[in-house]
Design an enzyme around this catalytic site. Structure first.
Site, PDB file in Angstrom:
ATOM      1  N   CYS A   2       0.815  -1.219   0.000  1.00 28.47           N
ATOM      2  CA  CYS A   2       0.000   0.000   0.000  1.00 28.47           C
ATOM      3  C   CYS A   2       0.854   1.277   0.000  1.00 28.47           C
ATOM      4  O   CYS A   2       2.020   1.259   0.351  1.00 28.47           O
ATOM      5  CB  CYS A   2      -0.950   0.060   1.197  1.00 28.47           C
ATOM      6  N   GLY A  28       0.114  -0.509  -5.101  1.00 27.49           N
ATOM      7  CA  GLY A  28      -1.165  -1.169  -4.920  1.00 27.49           C
ATOM      8  C   GLY A  28      -2.169  -0.722  -5.948  1.00 27.49           C
ATOM      9  O   GLY A  28      -2.327   0.478  -6.159  1.00 27.49           O
ATOM     10  N   ASN A 107      -0.252   1.554   6.028  1.00 26.82           N
ATOM     11  CA  ASN A 107       0.468   0.613   5.196  1.00 26.82           C
ATOM     12  C   ASN A 107       1.271  -0.223   6.156  1.00 26.82           C
ATOM     13  O   ASN A 107       2.109   0.304   6.875  1.00 26.82           O
ATOM     14  CB  ASN A 107       1.391   1.417   4.258  1.00 26.82           C
ATOM     15  N   GLY A 108       0.964  -1.512   6.218  1.00 22.37           N
ATOM     16  CA  GLY A 108       1.763  -2.324   7.138  1.00 22.37           C
ATOM     17  C   GLY A 108       1.063  -3.588   7.560  1.00 22.37           C
ATOM     18  O   GLY A 108       0.105  -4.029   6.917  1.00 22.37           O
ATOM     19  N   TYR A 247      13.490  -3.478  -4.728  1.00 25.91           N
ATOM     20  CA  TYR A 247      12.425  -4.081  -5.509  1.00 25.91           C
ATOM     21  C   TYR A 247      11.141  -3.262  -5.503  1.00 25.91           C
ATOM     22  O   TYR A 247      10.593  -2.953  -6.542  1.00 25.91           O
ATOM     23  CB  TYR A 247      12.137  -5.475  -4.960  1.00 25.91           C
ATOM     24  N   SER A 288      12.357  -4.218 -14.362  1.00 22.39           N
ATOM     25  CA  SER A 288      12.960  -4.483 -13.053  1.00 22.39           C
ATOM     26  C   SER A 288      14.483  -4.532 -13.053  1.00 22.39           C
ATOM     27  O   SER A 288      15.132  -4.193 -12.069  1.00 22.39           O
ATOM     28  CB  SER A 288      12.391  -5.783 -12.481  1.00 22.39           C
TER      29      SER A 288
END
Lengths: 457, 457, 457, 457
Positions: A2, A28, A107-108, A247, A288
């Site tokens: 998030c 998200g 967020n968590g 990432y 990536s």
């Protein structure tokens, strides 16, 4: 995962929060929401889908007029998308039809949320949703402290976890980072007011000036006409999620004074020092592997070539009927040109290797279809051997190829000429700041933040 | 512009056509459609939006069972999105409630369609849509020829234009390219059957083997159990749209034996030879400048760096309420990191410069926000000075900055240290095959294909 | 509740099934679906929402070409709408990507489904959905019998319940009614083929000719070129749900030879004989009370007046923000004219009284706002005192006003001058056929069909 | 046609306006919108579809907080649904990104709008939409008068037409009815404030108390803390649309002191006096014939029976693929029971007969399928022989069966035993107030309101 955004004391706050949400969309894509205060009451709007879809109707942002905004874009960690999970969560709950007074975006992850919830329910507390956010609100409501900031601190202290959160009332905004500083959160200035966001790139998108990251356990209280006041929860040894740098966060975000772009370039450079080979080209897997490959190119002096290209229209919702053509998903997503690869010795760079399926198909194609002579796979991070219990939705241990195979076995599986990961030491020395301030449990299984009974794996 | 796909004599044709559409999504995002024959009748389905949305429900592709498929993804050239424009067009028109017998997908432009249509209407012919495709069907219907292929040739001969088209009946498929070969169309083999597509990358996505491009004015007729038969319409001097190679087609497509990726790299190389400067880095504007920048890097031996990054969630539908923050659209879309740019002499590479608005904002930011020392802008194509009348939706002449300003004036407008375009000679010598076989009217105003009374501009 | 349709050996079967679904829309508005066989395979399409929305795109019905169709419209009994619950259920499950071979639509309730499912899961059987339908398919799959009809009988015998179901394979259709005949199912002839439907009004809508109702425990097997064959499962004493006749089924449906319209008229007549009063007008609550009121008018010779009118746009999704104006929902839904009611003695007729909320608001308004002199409430059915465990989603016992209050207490609550229900004896003698063949458990608590451990209430 | 709502000086105005829109949904189902002032600015939201869909998200109504609301539900008179036509129209136009200052909702028709618009455009005025509403705003903007009410009067005087309109600024609301009083508009009191609506039933839905209808040419100005002030435009002889009373307005609306319900009952009574026959039952076509039938029943002393029932799920969007089964649309929509009709002499009552298609199918079915002995069709209004140019979307003259056939020819076409219309004299004497105050041009071709060059037909 998030993403969270806070905008305080800024005209047209909803428009800026919308810009910030756009910049955090990668954190998200399940739902988005926003709560805005015009000084008298807290209004809100939310919906399933991308930011661009939820706020498609220009009128909505206009209706959300006010100078304080708290916004959220949600990543589904549970697999099942549910409307009730949309944030910000509003208190009192909209079903009560009382005026909204508080909105919270976070967020968590709260590992023992379920137990705490069961306790409260057995005491007769009524829950409207199954979200952790509501649990926080319940503890907030039950706090016997007097000030808002004490109540907030009280609530978050009652539910140990790893989080970043932003709360607004009709006239105050509070930002809070967990005591381990596991999830990122930073603040900046905008048009005489303040903004808070999960990543600095959201500040860039809003045109705000970066001030600083919040400290682990810090609570920042924003009130009109005053500097933000800082309070401190019980402080722990910082354990910032290292996966954010390599990432999850955007490359143009800055963490501990260094852009993730540079961190990833450093990882590529260091990786090459650890495991260089002779080759013709460095080729990143887009997007990536781009910065890792740039680092490899720096260190190796070999040219970095954009010879694998990605179809940007192939998203999560891509449907592939028919077993027979299922493997073609990779083919539809990534493509290349034989004339540029034939007979070449290629170093293929990516940021990480989770399941190995895509790499396997791609490496085999590089040989069989495009005529590569050698394919050396280099990962700009160490093997992921352990699950994350702090909020990152990595695969289960069964799915993590490095948890179950040796590097040589993985090399054989994907068909590469050689395969090398960056060492954990290499990664930690590439990241800014002291290495003991990172949580690298997914690499080393060292879960420093208490798991509250979850089985470390 | 649009993209067309044909699949002939292949089991599960709709699934393959869906893969092909994905690969051609960049050619149009307004609508998508597919017609499939199971040997007995022609079924069809279509809708507004992206391929992934139109065919979201897996059942639809399953219901479109059969071994011949014609598919289309549409780009709106008229500004207004209309459902009636969705292709393939079905004959008889669905409103007649007769069984579908023919489906046609085409990509192109018929400059005197309106006049021909008016003529037919004055003869009492009833039209269901305002599409050129329906006009073709009317001429098809009125043809006094006997065979399907003759009727098709008759119809397309009656409406001069630049196009590629694919037609299916219940048991035959016909592919056709206009006499000037202005729009691309190629064919390949798949699982014992055949596929036809606007670009070779669609063949890659379907897992098909490339055979060859269609010749200008060629008509290919596919019938079960036989090699495709080739017929020839009146042939003209080939005038392939050069914009396909440098801008519109995907980099992994192959035209005249050379990938567009390589063509664009060559353009970058040649451009550097024409206008090299001393600098620290080559930086592409993603994604359009990536291959031009690679060429510049090749020629200059300067490193190519991915230091400007793009927010992939900012699409056409991005909404920006409030005049004050409108310019931030560019900021939300493109971002960079000061630490990597400060004090640097940068060569900024893009494929083309149409209006100059984005470049202007970006170049000024590179100096003001990121501290670049020099910003040299290099375009991998010549100045666009003329509108296209053959199907490419470039801006009007008023909007084309190069039609109205000198290169020095443009340099001042965008704020670059230096600015250089690739020369037309440079472009033509970078493209594969004889230069006289390209239409470069947007660069030189030389409209070789008759405009039928449209004013050249 | 749900509605089921089967069409066998009829050209354009999907179009007829669509007509049938329209006629059964009142049996469920959550989702709709259809499976069609063209003799070679079973195709299907389904979606959430009304029939008109699911099959909005004309192409879908055309793609569902074939001469056998099984269709379903779903009523959510569980409260939560889920996509996986959409029927017909397809076997093998679409996620397996095998060709569909069987589709099943059913309407009913299986009280011990959960236990049976747990048993199978403990044996390692994998379920794709949480539906009872899938459980049936599992038992079908495990049956060791040889013929399709025996397997079907086997499967349904394994899961005791109250249901009507229609199954199709690529060339056979099977209709089945539970041994107690609790849920309605009838058959008819259409264009040389056959149709099966939950209610006869669906046959009317399709233009089919009614043949007969299925018998309790009957299995009808339809094969091309033959009369349908009838088999018999273990037979029980018929227990047709009496609520279908008086409330749930459409008035133009025919059950046991009598239209529900007439049954409801008889109930009104009988009710008046039991509890007539002197009055000026009979007024029905639209639409539920219309036929009861007609019966009351017949018996009383008092004129029946349409003086309460209903806003047809106020559906389930009607939203009413703000506690203060919540009661106005009734006001928005039902309205009247003072000039026609003032000083009048009114007999207000409805089919039933469940919670009493609407009646209470309406009766008070008739006095206070419209100036009625007397309001006599008459219900064309007895007090509902018990919950249904066989598939009708009546309220829980706590919500059923008649389970908790005497008739006099209810009269006071709703504010009526007098209140009278039809007696159970009156109801049973108004319904066609022997009274012992009806399940009236919601009225008398006499649950003749085994509840398999559910607590009778 | 359209419906308009105004709410002034009422807390939670948007919630009440939403209730009012629900009550006016029958006046238009194409789009809905609302503009709300909170005293400081005018906010708005609008969308295509039903009221329940546009305002489905509870948050929207909450975001539209304020005490003045102007709302609109739109009926498409042009055939083509367009987003730009949604009302209220906002000034300045949202595309200018200036704050909204005025919102206007209107219902009506301006015959020479096009000419006026062309004039303004030739003077360089820029239009954002093709709506008449915008034309009004332009004249408002150009008015040199000083006060708001004078400007409004000025604007509406500049565009002759038949309309009712409601305008809001941030603190004033203005209601206006055209000089002929062709379209209805009434006002009432609610919670200390005021409401204005197209029909009185909207007042009932909002819980408001009816005060009075606006006079022809009246302008009512609402300001906080004061009684509404009334101004008068040039006044004409009233020409209220008689079609509102007998067809378009809801039966529970009150016009000129009499409910439309009662007016329709009177029409039925009078019709019977004019053309009674001997029969068994009066049966209305639901819902349009219900009150006419009640009147017929009053006059004839024959019982009125609800023996034809309507499927409420068959709306405009009903799709019927396949020519062969097209006529079944009527069958799906209306149904009956043979047992109740066989051998009966039926008087079938409807409010009007436009094209005759439905009646024809229904009457033939009553004989052929249901065994009626006689079917006497009675219409509660005269034959419609002329098109409406004042805003009612009746058919064109070619489609109007009574414009092209005699009553005897129509009787033969629909297959009735006898057919009779109400006389125009009968209608006018059934309607409240002086007969010269009604526009009955659709019946008698007497277009009293100037047509500005439109050809009377």
């Amino acid at each position: 995962m998030c993403g969270v955004i806070g905008v305080f004391d800024v005209d047209n706050a909803s428009a800026y929060a919308n810009l910030g949400l756009f910049a955090l969309q990668h954190r998200g894509q399940e739902s988005a929401g926003m709560a805005v205060s015009d000084g008298e009451k807290v209004k809100h709007y939310e919906g399933m889908g991308l930011v661009v879809d939820v706020f498609r109707d220009k009128n909505i942002l206009k209706l959300l007029s006010g100078s304080i905004a708290v916004a959220h874009t949600r990543y589904s960690t549970t697999g099942q998308s549910k409307i009730e999970n949309i944030q910000p969560l509003i208190y009192p709950h909209p079903d009560t039809e009382l005026e909204a007074q508080i909105a919270i975006s976070h967020n968590g992850n709260f590992p023992n949320a379920r137990k705490l919830r069961d306790n409260l329910e057995s005491e007769g507390v009524k829950f409207y949703t199954h979200t952790d956010t509501e649990l926080i609100l319940k503890f907030f409501e039950r706090s016997t402290k007097e000030t808002l900031e004490e109540k907030v601190m009280d609530a978050f202290s009652s539910i140990p976890g790893t989080f970043s959160a932003i709360i607004t009332t009709k006239d105050k905004m509070i930002a809070i980072k967990d005591p381990w500083g596991n999830r990122p959160l930073c603040m900046g200035k905008l048009n005489g007011g303040y903004v808070v966001a999960s990543e600095t790139c959201a500040l860039d998108a809003m045109g705000a000036e970066f001030e600083r990251e919040l400290k682990p356990g810090e609570i920042l209280v924003f009130e009109s006409g005053a500097e933000p006041k800082s309070y401190q929860m019980e402080k722990k040894e910082e354990q910032l999620c290292i996966f954010e740098l390599i990432y999850f966060a955007r490359p143009d975000g800055i963490i501990k004074g260094l852009s993730n772009m540079e961190t990833r370039i450093r990882c590529g450079e260091r990786g090459w020092q650890e495991s260089g080979v002779d080759a013709d080209y460095i080729i990143p897997i887009p997007d990536s592997g781009i910065f890792g490959a740039d680092g490899v190119s720096n260190a190796s002096r070999l040219p970095c070539k954009p010879y694998i290209i990605k179809n940007r229209y192939v998203g999560r919702t891509f449907i592939m009927p028919g077993q027979a053509i299922r493997s073609s998903k990779v083919k539809v997503k990534l493509n290349a040109i034989k004339a540029l690869l034939q007979g070449k010795r290629i170093v293929l760079v990516d940021d990480s290797l989770v399941r190995g399926t895509t790499s396997s198909i791609l490496v085999h194609e590089l040989f069989d279809k495009y005529g590569a002579k050698e394919v050396h796979v280099r990962l700009a991070s160490p093997p992921i051997k352990h699950s994350c219990f702090y909020g990152i939705d990595t695969a289960t241990r069964e799915e993590l190829i490095a948890a179950n195979k040796s590097t040589e076995e993985i090399r054989q599986f994907i068909g590469a000429t050689t395969l090398a990961y960056l060492s954990l030491d290499g990664l930690l020395s590439s990241c800014p700041g002291p290495r003991e301030n990172y949580c690298a449990a997914c690499f080393n299984g060292n879960y420093q933040i208490p798991l509250n009974g979850l089985k470390a794996a």
